[in-house]
Design a protein around this motif. Structure first.
Motif, short mmCIF file in Angstrom:
data_model
loop_
_atom_site.label_atom_id
_atom_site.label_comp_id
_atom_site.label_asym_id
_atom_site.label_seq_id
_atom_site.Cartn_x
_atom_site.Cartn_y
_atom_site.Cartn_z
N GLY A 216 -13.06 23.88 8.08
CA GLY A 216 -13.92 23.22 9.06
C GLY A 216 -14.16 21.75 8.79
N SER A 217 -13.73 21.26 7.63
CA SER A 217 -13.96 19.85 7.27
C SER A 217 -12.88 18.93 7.80
N GLY A 218 -11.73 19.50 8.16
CA GLY A 218 -10.60 18.68 8.58
C GLY A 218 -9.83 18.07 7.43
N ARG A 219 -10.22 18.39 6.21
CA ARG A 219 -9.54 17.83 5.03
C ARG A 219 -8.59 18.87 4.43
N ARG A 220 -7.60 18.35 3.71
CA ARG A 220 -6.61 19.22 3.08
C ARG A 220 -6.38 18.79 1.63
N GLU A 354 -4.62 9.82 6.21
CA GLU A 354 -5.48 10.94 6.57
C GLU A 354 -6.07 11.63 5.35
N VAL A 355 -5.41 11.52 4.20
CA VAL A 355 -5.97 12.06 2.95
C VAL A 355 -7.20 11.25 2.54
N ALA A 363 -13.08 1.20 10.73
CA ALA A 363 -11.97 1.58 11.59
C ALA A 363 -10.90 2.31 10.79
N PRO A 364 -10.16 3.20 11.45
CA PRO A 364 -9.07 3.91 10.76
C PRO A 364 -7.91 2.97 10.43
N PHE A 365 -7.01 3.44 9.61
CA PHE A 365 -5.84 2.66 9.21
C PHE A 365 -4.65 3.59 9.07
N GLY A 366 -3.47 3.02 8.88
CA GLY A 366 -2.29 3.83 8.63
C GLY A 366 -1.40 4.04 9.83
#
Length: 403
Positions: A216-220, A354-355, A363-366
């Motif tokens: 549920g966290s969206g993390r891996r 995303e990691v 702001a996001p990056f990548g």
């Protein structure tokens, strides 16, 4: 003042043969084909540049240093900044600083030093490679400092780094590994399974435990340099490799690949991309101080390293001791091995971003996407760096020799 760059644009989904990236106030204001450029900027459209590639700034989640400097050995901030600058000049605009196995005192001391770089935005966080690793697969980690899992050390490192202990390599077969995995997730960090001699069922148990804790966290969780620091797959003793591949294919983990032509055969890299997809792969350098430097003798933590022909090995024992490539070189080697350029770039930018992203504000990056940070890598058709922008600002020394 908006800045427009034109060339072959690499987005996570496709290549735009004649594309434009518009940067304004540190962010990407628009990305698309030159023909579709809004009239707002049409008067500033540069000339076509079909031999120029526009990539997102690259993101490295496993990097011990470069330019003659090493994060695990840095005595002061300037030395750590030297390593960051080496990779930034070559297109790696975001990165984690990786530590190696050491005493608790040294680990906490280095974490304190790197916390200053994190606070200044020079690095996005820290990756601790050890000390909870299997002695049989320790590679270039000093076995004298290996230890059983200790949640208290995890908590101490996370506290020193103010929540920016992004990943930590842990061997699932080390006593106390389960408690370490729980402590990492509880601290907002990610377990990275590696340097392990685990049987398949032990590896699978760790992967499932980490997945369930982060549900549920969206993390891996990640897998530290797949195949390196692990037993090879055998038909009667499969070990951790096929478990990691299956978990990546299912979207449960992100697997690191040191695809520099030394750590992994390019054909294996190509087949792994086919099996699990670029969205589940983070290309990494595992770089050490010799990245961008000549052959010679270097240090990695407490161990001496000899670099010959660009290959770093422990002076005592001969184990591969990190990489000497920049991430753009890893992308070039990956593409030369048969991986599609769009896929290779995604695995060196958006997937590793995303990691990191959940612990980084702003702001996001990548990726070259509207609203993302204006991190842009300009190369020629052979992926040779021509220019680098980070947050819309040119990176000094990029694309030319540094005096």
């Amino acid at each position: 003042m908006p800045q427009l760059v034109r060339g072959r644009v690499l987005t996570p989904e496709a290549q735009i043969d004649d594309g434009v990236v518009v940067c304004d106030e540190g962010l990407i204001a628009w990305v698309g084909s030159a023909a579709a450029l809004p009239t707002t900027w049409s008067g500033e459209l540069p000339e076509p540049a079909p031999e120029q590639l526009l990539l997102p700034g690259l993101v490295d989640v496993h990097n011990h240093g470069g330019g003659g400097a090493s994060f695990p050995d840095a005595d002061n901030r300037a030395q750590a900044e030297q390593a960051v600058a080496e990779h930034r000049r070559h297109g790696t605009t975001r990165m984690l600083a990786s530590l190696v196995t050491a005493s608790e005192e040294v680990l906490l001391d280095r974490a304190q030093l790197l916390a200053g770089l994190v606070d200044a935005g020079e690095v996005e966080g820290v990756h601790a490679e050890g000390p909870f690793l299997a002695a049989a697969r320790c590679g270039a980690q000093n076995p004298a400092f290996l230890r059983d899992g200790d949640p208290a050390l995890v908590s101490a490192l996370a506290e020193v780094l103010g929540g920016r202990l992004v990943t930590m390599t842990v061997a699932p077969d080390v006593p106390g590994a389960a408690a370490v995995i729980e402590a990492l997730v509880g601290a907002g960090s990610l377990p990275s399974y590696g340097h392990t001699d685990a049987a398949a069922e032990v590896m699978r148990g760790a992967v499932h435990r980490g997945r369930d804790l982060m549900d549920g966290s969206g993390r891996r969780a990640t897998v530290t340099h797949l195949c390196n620091g692990m037993p090879p797959m055998h038909h009667r003793a499969p070990g951790p490799v096929p478990v990691a591949l299956a978990a990546a294919a299912a979207g449960d983990v992100v697997i690191e690949l040191v695809a520099d032509g030394v750590h992994l055969h390019p054909e294996l890299v190509r087949d792994i991309f086919t099996l699990v997809g670029a969205q589940n792969i983070a290309l990494v350098t595992d770089a050490m101080a010799a990245a961008g430097m000549s052959d010679g003798r270097y240090r990695l933590g407490s161990l001496d390293v000899e670099v010959a022909g660009g290959v770093a090995r422990l002076a005592d024992g001969g184990s591969i001791a990190g990489g000497t490539a920049h991430l753009v070189d890893v992308v070039r080697t990956t593409v030369a091995g048969g991986v599609d350029l769009v896929a290779a770039v995604r695995s060196a930018s958006l997937t590793p971003a995303e990691v990191i992203a959940p612990v980084v504000d702003g702001a996001p990056f990548g990726a070259l996407r509207t609203g993302y940070r204006a991190d842009v890598l300009v190369t020629d058709a052979d992926l040779r760096v021509q220019a680098v922008w980070r947050d819309g600002q040119p990176v000094e020394g990029a694309g030319q020799p540094v005096a």
